[in-house]
Design a protein around this motif. Structure first.
Motif, PDB file in Angstrom:
ATOM      1  N   MET A  99      -5.911  -7.475   1.567  1.00 23.71           N
ATOM      2  CA  MET A  99      -5.557  -6.336   0.713  1.00 23.71           C
ATOM      3  C   MET A  99      -4.513  -5.503   1.449  1.00 23.71           C
ATOM      4  SD  MET A  99      -8.145  -3.620  -1.076  1.00 23.71           S
ATOM      5  CE  MET A  99      -7.563  -2.442  -2.299  1.00 23.71           C
ATOM      6  N   THR A 100      -3.254  -5.881   1.302  1.00 24.92           N
ATOM      7  CA  THR A 100      -2.172  -5.298   2.081  1.00 24.92           C
ATOM      8  C   THR A 100      -1.494  -4.161   1.330  1.00 24.92           C
ATOM      9  OG1 THR A 100      -1.753  -7.453   3.096  1.00 24.92           O
ATOM     10  CG2 THR A 100      -0.027  -5.788   3.315  1.00 24.92           C
ATOM     11  N   MET A 101      -1.384  -2.994   1.964  1.00 24.95           N
ATOM     12  CA  MET A 101      -0.718  -1.850   1.362  1.00 24.95           C
ATOM     13  C   MET A 101       0.787  -1.923   1.576  1.00 24.95           C
ATOM     14  SD  MET A 101      -1.125   2.245   2.197  1.00 24.95           S
ATOM     15  CE  MET A 101      -0.347   2.146   3.815  1.00 24.95           C
ATOM     16  N   ARG A 102       1.543  -1.537   0.547  1.00 21.99           N
ATOM     17  CA  ARG A 102       2.994  -1.393   0.638  1.00 21.99           C
ATOM     18  C   ARG A 102       3.357   0.073   0.380  1.00 21.99           C
ATOM     19  NH1 ARG A 102       3.598  -5.969   3.152  1.00 21.99           N
ATOM     20  NH2 ARG A 102       3.666  -7.867   1.904  1.00 21.99           N
ATOM     21  N   ASN A 103       3.266   0.898   1.389  1.00 23.59           N
ATOM     22  CA  ASN A 103       3.588   2.314   1.236  1.00 23.59           C
ATOM     23  C   ASN A 103       4.024   2.849   2.595  1.00 23.59           C
ATOM     24  OD1 ASN A 103       3.385   5.227   1.032  1.00 23.59           O
ATOM     25  ND2 ASN A 103       2.296   4.919  -0.908  1.00 23.59           N
ATOM     26  N   VAL A 104       5.335   2.822   2.836  1.00 20.70           N
ATOM     27  CA  VAL A 104       5.882   3.255   4.122  1.00 20.70           C
ATOM     28  C   VAL A 104       5.618   4.740   4.341  1.00 20.70           C
ATOM     29  CG1 VAL A 104       7.978   3.471   5.510  1.00 20.70           C
ATOM     30  CG2 VAL A 104       7.639   1.451   4.061  1.00 20.70           C
ATOM     31  N   GLY A 105       5.638   5.525   3.268  1.00 22.53           N
ATOM     32  CA  GLY A 105       5.430   6.956   3.398  1.00 22.53           C
ATOM     33  C   GLY A 105       4.075   7.301   3.974  1.00 22.53           C
ATOM     34  N   LEU A 106       3.022   6.652   3.480  1.00 23.45           N
ATOM     35  CA  LEU A 106       1.690   6.919   4.014  1.00 23.45           C
ATOM     36  C   LEU A 106       1.561   6.434   5.452  1.00 23.45           C
ATOM     37  CD1 LEU A 106      -1.007   6.297   1.252  1.00 23.45           C
ATOM     38  CD2 LEU A 106      -0.639   8.348   2.616  1.00 23.45           C
ATOM     39  N   MET A 107       2.181   5.301   5.768  1.00 21.90           N
ATOM     40  CA  MET A 107       2.176   4.839   7.153  1.00 21.90           C
ATOM     41  C   MET A 107       2.853   5.873   8.047  1.00 21.90           C
ATOM     42  SD  MET A 107       0.608   1.885   7.329  1.00 21.90           S
ATOM     43  CE  MET A 107       1.213   0.804   8.614  1.00 21.90           C
ATOM     44  N   GLY A 108       3.909   6.489   7.535  1.00 23.87           N
ATOM     45  CA  GLY A 108       4.591   7.531   8.299  1.00 23.87           C
ATOM     46  C   GLY A 108       3.728   8.761   8.495  1.00 23.87           C
ATOM     47  N   PHE A 109       2.929   9.087   7.488  1.00 28.13           N
ATOM     48  CA  PHE A 109       2.029  10.240   7.598  1.00 28.13           C
ATOM     49  C   PHE A 109       1.025  10.034   8.727  1.00 28.13           C
ATOM     50  CE2 PHE A 109      -1.864  12.527   6.502  1.00 28.13           C
ATOM     51  CZ  PHE A 109      -1.376  13.804   6.286  1.00 28.13           C
ATOM     52  N   TYR A 110       0.464   8.849   8.802  1.00 33.74           N
ATOM     53  CA  TYR A 110      -0.574   8.576   9.796  1.00 33.74           C
ATOM     54  C   TYR A 110      -0.019   8.146  11.150  1.00 33.74           C
ATOM     55  CZ  TYR A 110      -4.326   8.809   6.321  1.00 33.74           C
ATOM     56  OH  TYR A 110      -5.227   9.238   5.392  1.00 33.74           O
ATOM     57  N   LEU A 111       1.127   7.471  11.162  1.00 34.95           N
ATOM     58  CA  LEU A 111       1.526   6.752  12.380  1.00 34.95           C
ATOM     59  C   LEU A 111       2.891   7.146  12.924  1.00 34.95           C
ATOM     60  CD1 LEU A 111       0.280   3.200  11.321  1.00 34.95           C
ATOM     61  CD2 LEU A 111      -0.859   4.818  12.857  1.00 34.95           C
ATOM     62  N   HIS A 112       3.440   8.279  12.508  1.00 34.42           N
ATOM     63  CA  HIS A 112       4.750   8.684  13.026  1.00 34.42           C
ATOM     64  C   HIS A 112       4.745   8.775  14.543  1.00 34.42           C
ATOM     65  CE1 HIS A 112       8.594  10.724  13.417  1.00 34.42           C
ATOM     66  NE2 HIS A 112       7.991  11.644  14.150  1.00 34.42           N
ATOM     67  N   ASP A 113       3.657   9.259  15.121  1.00 30.50           N
ATOM     68  CA  ASP A 113       3.575   9.404  16.582  1.00 30.50           C
ATOM     69  C   ASP A 113       3.125   8.120  17.268  1.00 30.50           C
ATOM     70  OD1 ASP A 113       4.392  12.072  16.506  1.00 30.50           O
ATOM     71  OD2 ASP A 113       2.346  12.770  16.155  1.00 30.50           O
ATOM     72  N   LEU A 114       2.937   7.052  16.478  1.00 27.99           N
ATOM     73  CA  LEU A 114       2.513   5.743  17.009  1.00 27.99           C
ATOM     74  C   LEU A 114       1.226   5.848  17.828  1.00 27.99           C
ATOM     75  CD1 LEU A 114       5.911   4.073  18.024  1.00 27.99           C
ATOM     76  CD2 LEU A 114       4.843   4.313  15.783  1.00 27.99           C
ATOM     77  N   GLU A 115       0.342   6.723  17.395  1.00 26.62           N
ATOM     78  CA  GLU A 115      -0.942   6.863  18.073  1.00 26.62           C
ATOM     79  C   GLU A 115      -1.805   5.633  17.814  1.00 26.62           C
ATOM     80  OE1 GLU A 115      -4.680  10.020  18.401  1.00 26.62           O
ATOM     81  OE2 GLU A 115      -3.025  10.387  17.012  1.00 26.62           O
TER      82      GLU A 115
END
Length: 298
Positions: A187-203
């Motif tokens: 079940m793969t998500m395609r939403n770069v914006g949400l990935m950016g919300f959670y992972l911008h700092d690459l935590e």
């Protein structure tokens, strides 16, 4: 609602965006400004529907366009999020008005509508036609190996090295992979914006040069919590798990594996994270024992 002004499609309107941020801080303790400034807010993917009292935002319900690949099939859902009303405006039906507006706006153009709600709204969302769904998680015991404290200290696990103090180049490379990633789960998500919300700092992001793969993971009490796999090619989950076996004796997946063989499946239970849905297609979440990754929650 005539005493209030309805606004939407205002991403680049600084004053209204500031009003949204203010209400979001008051309600949830965060805002969207850095997300916007970093370029992750795409208006066709995140659309707030809001009510204004003069220059103050008093209620909001947002629609998130969610693209998933489920069993090789593309699905388009709407996830409702950022549901909030200023405290002084409780009891006026503002949230109801906006939820109904979002449902009526999007329901005919998508495969289903869903949201995550807390335990206090178990009787609220069904009034709009939502049903409650179970989700499931997958666990597996890893081969017993000597725990290597040196690996924990150095954040290097087999092929994977944790990204620390990321540079702008690190982010550019990571999000390039996000945009080009192939499906490596069920079940793969395609939403770069949400990935950016959670992972911008690459935590909690790790990279393996030999596998050319990123994973988002953390280790607690020798349990590996694996949130997602990001790669431009297919990669074997077993190869990823082998890399972490020296520091973890169990893996808990925050996604549905493509191949469920060898995994234990359990009902997902997390406080204040109940899945509500509208639409026949979303019945498959419970029926097929699927799970929305935490990085897909809006």
């Amino acid at each position: 609602m005539m005493q209030y002004r309805y606004v939407t499609n205002y991403k680049d309107n600084e004053s209204i965006r500031a009003a949204l941020n203010q209400l979001t801080r008051e309600t949830f303790g965060f805002d969207f400004e850095s997300w916007y400034q970093n370029g992750y807010w795409k208006e066709d993917m995140y659309m707030p529907h809001s009510l204004m009292d003069g220059e103050r935002m008093v209620a909001n319900v947002s629609a998130n366009r969610m693209e998933f690949v489920i069993g090789g099939e593309s699905k388009h859902y709407i996830q409702i999020g950022t549901v909030m009303t200023a405290k002084e405006y409780f009891g006026q039906g503002l949230g109801r008005y906006l939820i109904e507006k979002v449902i009526n706006t999007y329901r005919d153009g998508c495969d289903g509508i869903y949201l995550f709600g807390n335990d206090s709204v178990l009787d609220y969302y069904p009034k709009f036609g939502f049903q409650v769904s179970k989700e499931y998680i997958y666990k597996k015991q890893l081969p017993v190996d000597e725990v290597k404290e040196e690996s924990l200290e150095n954040n290097k696990f087999g092929e994977f090295i944790k990204i620390e103090n990321p540079s702008n180049e690190d982010r550019i490379k990571f999000f390039d992979y996000v945009k080009q990633a192939v499906s490596n789960d069920g079940m793969t998500m395609r939403n770069v914006g949400l990935m950016g919300f959670y992972l911008h700092d690459l935590e909690d992001v790790y990279y393996s040069e030999s596998l050319d793969t990123y994973v988002v993971a953390n280790i607690e009490n020798h349990a590996l919590h694996l949130s997602c796999i990001i790669a431009k090619e297919k990669v074997k989950l077993e190869d990823i798990l082998d890399s972490f076996s020296e520091v973890a004796d169990e893996v808990i997946l925050d996604f549905t594996p493509s191949n469920k063989d060898g995994f234990e499946v359990e009902e997902f239970e997390e406080e204040d994270c109940t899945l509500f849905y509208i639409g026949e297609d979303l019945k498959k979440i419970e029926r097929e024992h699927l799970h929305f990754p935490v990085v897909s929650h809006a």
